[in-house]
Enzyme design. Sequence first.
Site, short mmCIF file in Angstrom:
data_model
loop_
_atom_site.label_atom_id
_atom_site.label_comp_id
_atom_site.label_asym_id
_atom_site.label_seq_id
_atom_site.Cartn_x
_atom_site.Cartn_y
_atom_site.Cartn_z
N GLU A 1 63.60 1.73 37.41
CA GLU A 1 63.49 0.93 36.24
C GLU A 1 64.83 0.81 35.40
O GLU A 1 64.93 1.11 34.27
CB GLU A 1 62.46 1.68 35.41
CG GLU A 1 60.82 1.51 35.97
CD GLU A 1 59.99 2.34 35.00
OE1 GLU A 1 60.35 2.41 33.83
OE2 GLU A 1 58.86 2.46 35.53
N GLU B 1 52.42 2.25 42.64
CA GLU B 1 51.89 2.40 41.44
C GLU B 1 50.75 1.37 41.00
O GLU B 1 50.48 0.53 39.92
CB GLU B 1 52.84 2.37 40.30
CG GLU B 1 54.04 3.38 40.40
CD GLU B 1 55.17 3.40 39.40
OE1 GLU B 1 54.67 2.95 38.34
OE2 GLU B 1 56.10 3.77 39.49
O1 9MR Z 1 51.59 7.70 34.89
C1 9MR Z 1 52.54 8.70 34.65
C2 9MR Z 1 52.32 9.49 33.62
O2 9MR Z 1 51.35 10.43 33.70
C3 9MR Z 1 53.48 10.21 32.88
O3 9MR Z 1 53.22 11.05 31.69
C4 9MR Z 1 54.77 9.26 32.62
C5 9MR Z 1 55.83 10.21 32.16
O4 9MR Z 1 56.30 10.74 33.65
O5 9MR Z 1 54.93 8.54 33.93
C6 9MR Z 1 54.01 7.68 34.18
O6 9MR Z 1 54.07 7.16 35.29
C7 9MR Z 1 55.25 5.91 35.39
C8 9MR Z 1 55.93 5.91 36.52
O7 9MR Z 1 56.49 7.30 36.68
C9 9MR Z 1 56.96 4.89 36.59
N1 9MR Z 1 56.61 3.67 36.17
C10 9MR Z 1 55.64 3.64 35.03
C11 9MR Z 1 54.58 4.61 35.18
C12 9MR Z 1 53.56 4.42 33.99
O8 9MR Z 1 54.41 4.93 32.59
#
Ligand code: 9MR
Length: 446
Positions: free
Chosen positions: A253, A359
């Site tokens: 990202e 995802e």
């Molecule tokens: O789903 C993830 C959540 O449980 C975590 O708290 C968060 C921070 O680490 O990250 C979320 O996953 C993200 C992913 O790593 C990158 N793309 C967006 C996802 C949703 O925020």
Amino acid sequence: MKIKSLIKYFRLILLLLFSFMLSCGGDDDINVVIVDDEGEIPISVDFDITVSETNTFEISVNNTSTGITGLNSYWQFTENGESVPDGAGPERHVYSVSGDYLVTLTVEAPDGDIAVSKTVIIVGDDDSPALKNAAKGFSVGMAVRSDRLTGSHNAVLVREFNSLTAEFEMKMDQIYKTEGSLDFTASDAIVDYGVANNMDIHGHTLVWHNSIPVWMNNFSGTDEEFETLVKDYITTVMQRYAGKVRSWDVVNEAIEDGTNNLRNSIFRIRMGANYIEKCYQYARDADPNAILFYNDYNVTFDSGKQAAMFAIVDDLKSKNLIDGVGAQMHISYNFPRRAQIQSVVDGTVSRGLKMHFAELDIRVNPNNDITSLTEQRAIAQQNKAKEVAEIYNAIPDENKFALTLWGMRDSESWLPAFWGQPDWGLFYNDDFTPKKAHTGLIEGFR
Ligand code: 9MR
């Protein structure tokens, strides 16, 4: 007796006869004669069922009725199940679990519906078709947490999945909480579990603006020292898991929403505008066998962001520093459109790179207009899941990689907390049974 009363009389007899046949609940065809001013029109309602030889969960039904021209008819593949219009030619249906199912064909005749039912016994290869078996030539992944690898989580994981991604425990703010000390407790647990169960492990993620340890953001050393920290981190983590973690999201990202410029993260500030290239070089050097991805969201419908992503990717590709693109599939039941999803696939395939549908979750309540998961939305979610799976399935074999679901049960999803409203974006109910969306994936994979 006048002719009209005669017809009425006949109709009554036929209706009684028909009701009697229905109450017998026979599985045979039903023959009815409809009498109108034109004369007698014999109707025979019947159908054939064939179970597919290649997919034991799939049936094909063929309406063999006669005399029903111009009448509407519909199928139900379970008792009192959803009505599916009877179009031209055979209709196929895929069940998600083994069992006895009542299949009904209903013809809407002038004197009332005529229904014929038959029971089909579905004996699948398994209790439920496993996603990993339905997917040919690519892995099906699940986002996991180290405390969700036992009990029913474990049962579903080993039955259905052949790839794992840590939902958060392999990010920098987890592994590198304290300056000078790396904590691999949770990440080791996930990697060990994946290795023990013969699963691919996708590393997520080495460099992400949203998972920077507090101490690193406040780092008071020089830019050179900062760069060394990042290089050492990437090298140490990747070498620890070399041969176990097959692929990595190196930078995640990096593109800023709206402007599509590079985010002005601490990495860019400290390491320069070419920080991305530096990180991929460290990663390549650390584990030359690892498959390296760039991963980002909204790169299907946002053409500006997609272009910005492919510009980064092209630069990395020209230096042989990237192998694949991860398109995060945080989507909704009604958006983005099929062609928009296809566009990121086309861009990836035309560059000869691997495509990761990363995802995946499918929001059913983006407009906050439902308070529980309705049948209608569950079906809409199933259809979107099927579409996503079909698009993935059609990717040339050499560009296929994995499709990863972002969590198991609806209650475990990041979506409700993030959006501040209820949603049911995942593929399993809270009792671990597969949802219709799961069936949608299976349908799209086959
Ligand atoms: O789903 C993830 C959540 O449980 C975590 O708290 C968060 C921070 O680490 O990250 C979320 O996953 C993200 C992913 O790593 C990158 N793309 C967006 C996802 C949703 O925020």
